[in-house]
Design an enzyme around this catalytic site. Structure first.
Site, short mmCIF file in Angstrom:
data_model
loop_
_atom_site.label_atom_id
_atom_site.label_comp_id
_atom_site.label_asym_id
_atom_site.label_seq_id
_atom_site.Cartn_x
_atom_site.Cartn_y
_atom_site.Cartn_z
N CYS A 1 63.08 54.73 37.24
CA CYS A 1 62.85 54.42 38.51
C CYS A 1 63.57 54.57 39.48
CB CYS A 1 62.22 53.07 38.52
SG CYS A 1 60.81 52.87 37.21
N HIS B 1 64.15 55.80 43.48
CA HIS B 1 64.48 54.67 44.36
C HIS B 1 65.76 54.29 44.37
CE1 HIS B 1 60.04 54.74 45.05
NE2 HIS B 1 59.83 54.87 43.64
N CYS C 1 53.06 55.56 39.23
CA CYS C 1 54.44 56.21 39.15
C CYS C 1 54.81 56.41 37.86
CB CYS C 1 55.54 55.16 39.96
SG CYS C 1 55.32 55.18 41.73
N CYS D 1 34.48 30.53 46.24
CA CYS D 1 35.83 30.11 46.02
C CYS D 1 36.15 29.35 47.48
CB CYS D 1 36.83 31.49 46.31
SG CYS D 1 36.63 32.78 44.98
N CYS E 1 36.06 25.51 47.42
CA CYS E 1 37.44 24.68 46.89
C CYS E 1 38.51 24.96 47.75
CB CYS E 1 37.70 24.89 45.57
SG CYS E 1 36.82 24.32 44.07
N HIS E 2 38.73 26.29 48.14
CA HIS E 2 40.03 26.58 48.82
C HIS E 2 40.13 26.70 50.50
CE1 HIS E 2 41.75 27.40 44.94
NE2 HIS E 2 40.88 28.27 44.69
N ARG F 1 45.10 34.62 37.10
CA ARG F 1 44.86 33.48 37.69
C ARG F 1 43.32 33.41 38.22
NH1 ARG F 1 43.35 29.29 37.65
NH2 ARG F 1 44.08 27.31 39.41
N CYS G 1 39.93 31.18 37.22
CA CYS G 1 39.12 30.59 38.24
C CYS G 1 37.55 30.82 37.83
CB CYS G 1 39.29 30.99 39.86
SG CYS G 1 40.90 30.02 40.11
#
Length: 258
Positions: A73, A77, A111, A174, A177-178, A215, A219
């Site tokens: 890489c 870069h 990539c 969502c 709750c959020h 995550r 949920c």
């Protein structure tokens, strides 16, 4: 391709409140502000934050040739601390060539396949988590600034729709709750506004580093809704919407979450 998440259904009392309470959106704050002071200090301390182990592994992979005939890489870069600083603030973004929405993991995989001629790592593999954590950490402290106009607009709108749509057997969205329950407790955890500024992150429940999609799958399981695949268009669109909600907040990768 990835490991299944283990989510937990919300407590019955909070579910009832969430259904009855009309969401009220306040100023968006980082999930770090909902951590205990001790966890905030641990996240900020590279020597005590376990997620930095993945960052170090990613730094090594970045400089290593995947095969003797392939480029590393760092060949393209050079000086990544300067050349890639700020990159993570712009993801997810639409790939101009394909028209697909790519998050940082997707760009790294692209990539690897197109530039290095290697098979993709796959979501939640140690290699992809480490490289993503490393590249994202190069933008630590810089504000998120994703595009939501032009080619990105339909993806943003799809993510917003998913965020606001009731789902699963618990019939929750969502936003209930959020937006509506921010700051309240759920099984000992404090409900945040659900932004992904710290991912990949070390989550205490996992005792491991995981992606934002891991995550999100947790949920989905928590409200007993369909768990989409890692990298699914639905979660990519939702990731873009969450990044737009968090516009101006700093990248915190690698973070710690409960």
């Amino acid at each position: 391709m990835g490991r299944a998440s283990r989510g937990r259904a919300p407590a019955a009392g909070l579910v009832l409140v969430a259904i009855l309470l009309a969401p009220v959106q306040a100023e968006i704050k980082s999930g770090t502000e909902f951590l205990s002071p001790e966890l905030q200090r641990q996240q900020a301390d590279e020597a005590r934050n376990p997620a930095f182990f993945w960052v170090e592994q990613g730094r090594e992979l970045f400089s290593r040739k995947p095969t003797p005939d392939a480029q590393a890489c760092i060949t393209c870069h050079a000086e990544p601390q300067q050349s890639l600083r700020g990159t993570a603030t712009r993801y997810p973004q639409v790939d101009a060539a394909s028209g697909r929405l790519l998050n940082l993991e997707g760009r790294i995989e692209q990539c690897r396949v197109e530039r290095q001629g290697q098979p993709p790592f796959g979501y939640e593999t140690p290699e992809l988590l480490s490289l993503t954590a490393y590249v994202a950490s190069l933008s630590r402290g810089l504000p998120l600034d994703v595009r939501t106009d032009g080619p990105a607009k339909p993806f943003y709108e799809a993510g917003k729709t998913l965020f606001e749509r009731r789902q699963g057997q618990l019939n929750l969205s969502c936003t209930q709750c959020h937006d509506g329950l921010v700051g309240q407790k759920l099984r000992g955890d404090t409900i945040s506004q659900g932004v992904g500024t710290a991912f990949p992150a070390y989550r205490l429940e996992w005792n491991d580093v995981g992606s934002l999609h891991r995550r999100l799958r947790a949920c989905s399981l928590g409200v007993r809704a369909t768990q989409f695949d890692y990298g699914a268009p639905e979660y990519l669109a939702l990731e873009l919407y969450l990044a737009a909600r968090a516009k101006g907040l700093p990248v915190e990768t690698p973070g710690i979450r409960r």
